[in-house]
Design a protein around this motif. Structure first.
Motif, short mmCIF file in Angstrom:
data_model
loop_
_atom_site.label_atom_id
_atom_site.label_comp_id
_atom_site.label_asym_id
_atom_site.label_seq_id
_atom_site.Cartn_x
_atom_site.Cartn_y
_atom_site.Cartn_z
N ASP A 93 0.81 -1.23 0.00
CA ASP A 93 0.00 0.00 0.00
C ASP A 93 0.84 1.28 0.00
O ASP A 93 0.36 2.34 0.39
N SER A 94 2.11 1.17 -0.42
CA SER A 94 2.97 2.36 -0.40
C SER A 94 3.66 2.61 -1.73
O SER A 94 4.15 3.71 -1.98
N GLU A 95 3.75 1.60 -2.60
CA GLU A 95 4.39 1.76 -3.90
C GLU A 95 3.78 0.78 -4.90
O GLU A 95 2.99 -0.09 -4.52
N GLU A 96 4.14 0.96 -6.16
CA GLU A 96 3.56 0.14 -7.22
C GLU A 96 4.64 -0.31 -8.19
O GLU A 96 5.61 0.40 -8.42
N VAL A 97 4.44 -1.50 -8.76
CA VAL A 97 5.25 -1.95 -9.89
C VAL A 97 4.33 -1.93 -11.10
O VAL A 97 3.18 -2.40 -11.03
N THR A 98 4.79 -1.36 -12.19
CA THR A 98 3.97 -1.26 -13.38
C THR A 98 4.18 -2.47 -14.28
O THR A 98 5.17 -3.20 -14.15
N SER A 99 3.25 -2.65 -15.21
CA SER A 99 3.36 -3.78 -16.15
C SER A 99 4.59 -3.63 -17.03
O SER A 99 5.22 -4.63 -17.40
N GLN A 100 4.97 -2.40 -17.36
CA GLN A 100 6.15 -2.18 -18.20
C GLN A 100 7.43 -2.52 -17.44
O GLN A 100 8.35 -3.13 -17.99
#
Length: 345
Positions: free
Chosen positions: A166-173
Motif C-alpha cells: 500500500d505504499s508503492e507500485e510496480v507497473t506492467s512495463q
C-alpha cells in the motif's frame, strides 16, 4: 576395401543397438534444455483485512513443496504480519478454508523476504539478479538457462500496476522489462506467470520476452473476488481463483499426467465470477502437451544410454530383526481441503 568393411560393421552395430534396446527417445526430450525448477511466490499486501492474500501464497507454497520443489529453490515473500496479529483469534496460525483443515503457516515455512523487505526494488533485483554482493543465498534467485520458473503474485492491483504494501507500485512495463533482462542474461528456460488480483491480465499485456506462459484471475475492468469468510476469524480467508487452483492441485501428484491446458481452464467464469485471462503467444509449446509438473514439480536428472553398464555386486546385508509390534507411521502431506470437498481423479 577395409574402409567399406568398417562402414558395414558400424552400420550393423547401429541397427543392432536400435533393434535390441527398443529405446526411442522422444523428440521433445532431445530438444529440451529444462534441467531445474524454481518458484517465486509473492504476497504484495499487508494489514489484517488482507488475510486472504497471505493464505493464497502460503497455500501455493505448500503445494509446490509437496510436488517436489525444495525450499532452496523457492523464494517466498510475505509481510508476515498475520500469524501473530493481535486480532488473530488463533495465534501462529493461518488457514485457507473455513473448515480450518490445516494451518498453512506450519513449522516448515521458510520466509525469505518479510515485512518491508517485500518491496518493488527487492522484487525486481531478485528477478534480474542485481542483488548486493552480501545477499544470502536464500534470498537469491540462482537460476540459469535451464530453469523453469513459476512466478505467483497476489495482492491489490489495477490497470497496469500492482501495489506493494500500500505504499508503492510496480507497473506492467517495469515487470516486462525485468523479464526481458532475465532472458538476455540467460536466467530462465521457461516462465509460468500467475497473478491473482483485480484487473490482473493488464500485468502481462506488456510482456515481450520469449518462452513465457501467463494466466490471470481477471481481465482489465474486472475485479478478482474473494471466496468465503471464516466467521471465527472475521475476514475473507482465500481468493476465489486461488481456491479453485488449490482444489485442482490437490489432485496432482509428482508423476501426474495432468497438463498445463487443464490448469489454464481450472476456474470458469461460473466459478470465479471473473474472466480468467490467458496469454500463450510468447510460449513455444502447446500447453496441452506440457506436463503440469514442468512448473509445479521437481526435475529428476535422467540419463538415457544404450551402452552396457557394469554393476559391481555388493555383499548382501543381513536383515535386521524388526519388532513386529512396532507400527510404522506413514508420513505424507495432509490435504489442504476436507476430502469430501475434493474429487480424487
Amino acid at each position: 576395401m577395409a574402409f567399406t568393411n568398417l562402414m558395414l560393421v558400424f552400420i550393423f552395430n547401429l541397427l543392432y543397438l536400435s533393434l535390441s534396446s527398443g529405446i526411442e527417445i522422444p523428440e521433445e526430450f532431445q530438444k529440451s534444455n529444462h534441467t531445474n525448477n524454481w518458484a517465486v511466490l509473492v504476497d504484495t499486501s499487508r494489514f489484517w483485512f488482507n488475510y486472504r492474500h497471505v493464505a493464497n501464497v502460503l497455500s501455493i507454497y505448500r503445494s509446490v513443496k509437496r510436488l517436489g520443489i525444495p525450499d532452496s529453490q523457492i523464494i517466498l515473500m510475505i509481510s508476515d504480519d498475520m500469524a501473530c496479529n493481535p486480532r488473530n483469534p488463533r495465534p501462529a496460525t493461518i488457514f485457507n478454508s473455513a473448515h480450518e483443515q490445516i494451518n498453512v503457516y506450519g513449522d516448515d515455512v521458510e520466509v525469505d523476504y518479510r515485512g518491508y523487505e517485500v518491496s518493488v526494488e527487492n522484487f525486481i533485483r531478485l528477478l534480474t539478479g542485481r542483488v548486493p554482493p552480501d545477499t544470502p543465498r536464500s534470498k537469491q534467485l540462482l537460476t540459469d538457462e535451464g530453469s523453469n520458473i513459476l512466478i505467483y503474485l497476489t495482492g491489490h492491483g489495477g490497470d497496469g500496476f500492482l501495489k506493494f504494501q500500500d505504499s508503492e507500485e510496480v507497473t506492467s512495463q517495469e515487470l516486462a522489462d525485468a523479464l526481458e533482462q532475465m532472458w538476455q542474461k540467460k536466467r530462465y528456460n521457461e516462465i509460468f506467470f500467475i497473478i491473482d488480483t483485480c484487473q490482473a491480465s493488464s500485468m502481462y499485456e506488456k510482456f515481450y520476452s520469449p518462452n513465457i506462459l501467463a494466466t490471470a484471475s481477471s481481465l482489465v475492468g474486472e475485479d478478482s473476488l474473494s471466496h468465503h469468510v471464516d466467521s471465527a476469524i472475521g475476514v475473507y480467508i482465500i481468493d476465489r481463483y486461488t481456491y479453485y487452483v488449490l482444489e485442482f492441485l490437490e489432485n496432482v501428484h509428482p508423476n501426474s499426467k495432468r497438463t498445463m491446458s487443464e490448469f489454464l481452464a481450472v476456474c470458469p467464469k461460473s466459478a470465479c465470477l471473473s474472466t480468467v485471462g490467458v496469454r500463450k503467444d510468447l510460449f513455444n509449446r502447446d500447453p496441452s502437451k506440457v506436463p503440469i509438473t514442468d512448473f509445479f514439480g521437481s526435475v529428476r536428472p535422467v540419463i538415457l544410454t544404450t551402452d552396457p553398464i557394469n554393476i559391481v555386486e555388493t555383499p548382501k546385508r543381513k536383515k535386521k530383526t524388526e519388532n513386529k509390534t512396532k507400527v510404522q507411521v506413514k508420513r505424507d502431506y495432509v490435504p489442504q481441503f476436507p476430502m469430501h470437498l475434493v474429487q480424487v481423479t
